[in-house]
Structures are given as structure tokens and as C-alpha cells.
Write a protein that holds these residues in place. Structure first.
Motif, mmCIF file in Angstrom:
data_model
loop_
_atom_site.group_PDB
_atom_site.id
_atom_site.type_symbol
_atom_site.label_atom_id
_atom_site.label_comp_id
_atom_site.label_asym_id
_atom_site.label_seq_id
_atom_site.Cartn_x
_atom_site.Cartn_y
_atom_site.Cartn_z
ATOM 1 N N VAL A 68 0.688 -1.355 0.515
ATOM 2 C CA VAL A 68 -0.003 -0.047 0.129
ATOM 3 C C VAL A 68 0.917 1.199 -0.605
ATOM 4 O O VAL A 68 2.061 1.229 0.658
ATOM 5 C CB VAL A 68 -1.047 0.194 0.917
ATOM 6 N N LYS A 69 0.887 2.535 -1.786
ATOM 7 C CA LYS A 69 1.976 3.560 -0.889
ATOM 8 C C LYS A 69 0.585 4.853 -1.007
ATOM 9 O O LYS A 69 -0.321 4.626 -1.368
ATOM 10 C CB LYS A 69 1.757 3.161 -2.665
ATOM 11 N N LEU A 70 1.155 5.169 0.329
ATOM 12 C CA LEU A 70 0.288 6.884 1.168
ATOM 13 C C LEU A 70 0.993 8.090 0.858
ATOM 14 O O LEU A 70 2.208 7.805 1.599
ATOM 15 C CB LEU A 70 -0.178 5.635 2.204
ATOM 16 N N ASP A 71 0.187 8.901 0.540
ATOM 17 C CA ASP A 71 1.386 9.999 0.756
ATOM 18 C C ASP A 71 0.920 10.821 1.793
ATOM 19 O O ASP A 71 0.173 10.321 2.737
ATOM 20 C CB ASP A 71 -0.118 10.999 -0.471
ATOM 21 N N CYS A 72 2.385 10.691 2.097
ATOM 22 C CA CYS A 72 2.359 11.646 4.365
ATOM 23 C C CYS A 72 3.095 12.848 3.838
ATOM 24 O O CYS A 72 3.766 13.576 3.324
ATOM 25 C CB CYS A 72 3.100 10.637 4.672
ATOM 26 N N GLN A 73 2.989 13.575 5.266
ATOM 27 C CA GLN A 73 2.900 14.641 5.739
ATOM 28 C C GLN A 73 3.481 14.369 7.366
ATOM 29 O O GLN A 73 2.338 13.878 8.089
ATOM 30 C CB GLN A 73 2.727 16.102 5.466
ATOM 31 N N VAL A 74 4.863 15.535 7.510
ATOM 32 C CA VAL A 74 5.190 14.942 8.513
ATOM 33 C C VAL A 74 4.178 15.448 9.929
ATOM 34 O O VAL A 74 4.556 17.086 9.738
ATOM 35 C CB VAL A 74 6.679 14.703 9.433
ATOM 36 N N LYS A 75 3.671 15.915 10.909
ATOM 37 C CA LYS A 75 2.901 16.541 11.437
ATOM 38 C C LYS A 75 3.675 16.543 13.159
ATOM 39 O O LYS A 75 3.588 17.636 13.540
ATOM 40 C CB LYS A 75 1.171 15.673 12.184
ATOM 41 N N ARG A 76 4.427 15.722 13.499
ATOM 42 C CA ARG A 76 5.026 15.848 15.197
ATOM 43 C C ARG A 76 6.321 15.054 14.351
ATOM 44 O O ARG A 76 6.115 13.627 13.897
ATOM 45 C CB ARG A 76 4.158 15.717 16.545
ATOM 46 N N VAL A 77 7.282 15.095 15.674
ATOM 47 C CA VAL A 77 8.871 14.125 15.755
ATOM 48 C C VAL A 77 8.784 13.987 16.951
ATOM 49 O O VAL A 77 8.654 14.021 18.088
ATOM 50 C CB VAL A 77 9.681 15.035 14.726
ATOM 51 N N GLU A 78 9.028 12.901 17.762
ATOM 52 C CA GLU A 78 9.195 12.542 18.836
ATOM 53 C C GLU A 78 11.060 11.856 18.714
ATOM 54 O O GLU A 78 11.408 10.951 18.579
ATOM 55 C CB GLU A 78 8.289 11.242 19.440
ATOM 56 N N PRO A 79 11.794 12.867 19.250
ATOM 57 C CA PRO A 79 13.132 12.493 18.343
ATOM 58 C C PRO A 79 13.902 11.193 19.585
ATOM 59 O O PRO A 79 13.263 10.311 20.561
ATOM 60 C CB PRO A 79 14.374 13.280 19.627
ATOM 61 N N GLY A 80 14.549 10.126 18.449
ATOM 62 C CA GLY A 80 14.732 8.390 19.026
ATOM 63 C C GLY A 80 13.491 7.840 19.008
ATOM 64 O O GLY A 80 14.206 5.908 19.202
ATOM 65 N N LEU A 81 12.177 8.019 18.458
ATOM 66 C CA LEU A 81 11.145 6.957 18.515
ATOM 67 C C LEU A 81 10.665 7.702 17.437
ATOM 68 O O LEU A 81 10.586 6.231 16.197
ATOM 69 C CB LEU A 81 10.027 7.225 19.817
ATOM 70 N N GLY A 82 10.872 8.118 16.140
ATOM 71 C CA GLY A 82 9.948 9.041 15.181
ATOM 72 C C GLY A 82 9.238 9.731 14.864
ATOM 73 O O GLY A 82 9.569 10.817 15.782
ATOM 74 N N MET A 83 8.201 9.452 14.160
ATOM 75 C CA MET A 83 7.197 10.644 13.436
ATOM 76 C C MET A 83 6.286 10.223 13.763
ATOM 77 O O MET A 83 5.520 9.234 13.251
ATOM 78 C CB MET A 83 7.798 11.279 12.476
ATOM 79 N N GLY A 84 5.190 11.161 13.720
ATOM 80 C CA GLY A 84 3.350 11.607 13.852
ATOM 81 C C GLY A 84 3.183 11.778 12.170
ATOM 82 O O GLY A 84 3.860 13.207 11.698
ATOM 83 N N VAL A 85 2.437 11.207 11.722
ATOM 84 C CA VAL A 85 2.027 11.364 10.128
ATOM 85 C C VAL A 85 0.680 11.150 9.838
ATOM 86 O O VAL A 85 0.409 10.423 10.710
ATOM 87 C CB VAL A 85 3.118 10.754 9.306
ATOM 88 N N SER A 86 0.317 12.806 9.390
ATOM 89 C CA SER A 86 -0.965 13.000 8.201
ATOM 90 C C SER A 86 -0.873 11.880 7.051
ATOM 91 O O SER A 86 0.272 12.078 6.624
ATOM 92 C CB SER A 86 -1.283 13.654 8.394
ATOM 93 N N VAL A 87 -2.252 11.182 6.578
ATOM 94 C CA VAL A 87 -2.134 10.694 5.326
ATOM 95 C C VAL A 87 -3.076 11.500 4.668
ATOM 96 O O VAL A 87 -4.297 11.512 4.728
ATOM 97 C CB VAL A 87 -2.831 8.639 5.732
ATOM 98 N N ALA A 88 -2.695 11.302 2.829
ATOM 99 C CA ALA A 88 -4.087 11.723 2.742
ATOM 100 C C ALA A 88 -3.651 10.968 2.009
ATOM 101 O O ALA A 88 -3.966 10.550 0.963
ATOM 102 C CB ALA A 88 -2.907 12.989 1.726
ATOM 103 N N LEU A 89 -6.024 11.006 1.762
ATOM 104 C CA LEU A 89 -6.806 9.614 1.329
ATOM 105 C C LEU A 89 -7.407 10.559 -0.134
ATOM 106 O O LEU A 89 -7.702 11.644 -0.323
ATOM 107 C CB LEU A 89 -7.459 9.520 2.371
ATOM 108 N N SER A 90 -6.869 9.656 -0.500
ATOM 109 C CA SER A 90 -7.702 10.106 -2.285
ATOM 110 C C SER A 90 -8.900 8.716 -3.331
ATOM 111 O O SER A 90 -9.011 7.767 -1.932
ATOM 112 C CB SER A 90 -6.675 10.201 -3.193
ATOM 113 N N GLU A 91 -8.972 8.496 -3.478
ATOM 114 C CA GLU A 91 -9.696 7.341 -4.326
ATOM 115 C C GLU A 91 -8.590 6.296 -4.954
ATOM 116 O O GLU A 91 -9.669 5.408 -5.365
ATOM 117 C CB GLU A 91 -11.059 7.521 -5.089
#
Length: 110
Positions: A68-91
Motif C-alpha cells: 500500500v503506497k500512501l502520500d504522507c506529511q510529518v505532523k510531529r517528531v518524537e526524537p529517538g522514537l519516530g514521527m507522527g504523520v498525516s495520510v492524504a486519502l484519495s480514491e
């Protein structure tokens, strides 16, 4: 403090589901590897040692039997752990597969 908590809860209106899967982040010519920690209809948390910055856009490929391929944008970063991202949904087909994945994780009756 209450206003901050309210804003944070409002941003997270979509239920999150614990879900572990490998993924590849395609960012320019670089490919980073990470794992999902949880997902929702509008985003996910990606565990990755080298994070991008807030606002960075990239394509993520979830390593599932049907990738599954998704377009994402970083919304927040937790240093040393990772990042929270939004997913742009389309059809497109990948986003339909992502929604089907979420439906399979949701408890019956939701």
C-alpha cells in the motif's frame, strides 16, 4: 493547559489501532526503513531512527501482501522514537486498500 489538551484531542478524532508493519519511506532519492506503531484513518506513527522534519512530505509503502503506497506529511517528531504523520486519502487503489485494512482492525460493531 486545558486548551492545549483540547486542541490535541481534537486533532486526534480518528480512532487509532495498534498495527505493526514494515514500511519504506521514499523521500527524494533516499529510501528509509521503519515500522508502523499505530494507524488511523488520517495518519500513523512511524518508528524510524532518522526522522524527517515537521512539514516534510514523502511517500510511504506499507509492506503488506498487497503493498500500500500512501502520500504522507510529518505532523510531529518524537526524537529517538519516530514521527507522527498525516495520510492524504484519495480514491486510488492504495488508499482503498488502506481503508480496508482499517476496517479489518476495527472492533465489530464500529
Amino acid at each position: 493547559m486545558g486548551d492545549y489538551l483540547t486542541r490535541r484531542l481534537e486533532r486526534r478524532w480518528a480512532p487509532r489501532y495498534l498495527f505493526r508493519a514494515g514500511l519504506e519511506i521514499e523521500w527524494g532519492s533516499a529510501v528509509l526503513r521503519g515500522n508502523t506503531r499505530d494507524i488511523s484513518s488520517n495518519g500513523m506513527f512511524i518508528e524510524v531512527p532518522d526522522t524527517l522534519w515537521v512539514g516534510a512530505g514523502f511517500t510511504a509503502r506499507l509492506k503488506l501482501p498487497q503493498p500500500v503506497k500512501l502520500d504522507c506529511q510529518v505532523k510531529r517528531v518524537e526524537p529517538g522514537l519516530g514521527m507522527g504523520v498525516s495520510v492524504a486519502l484519495s480514491e486510488n487503489e492504495s488508499h482503498k486498500a488502506y481503508r480496508q485494512l482499517l476496517s479489518s482492525l476495527a472492533p465489530a460493531g464500529n
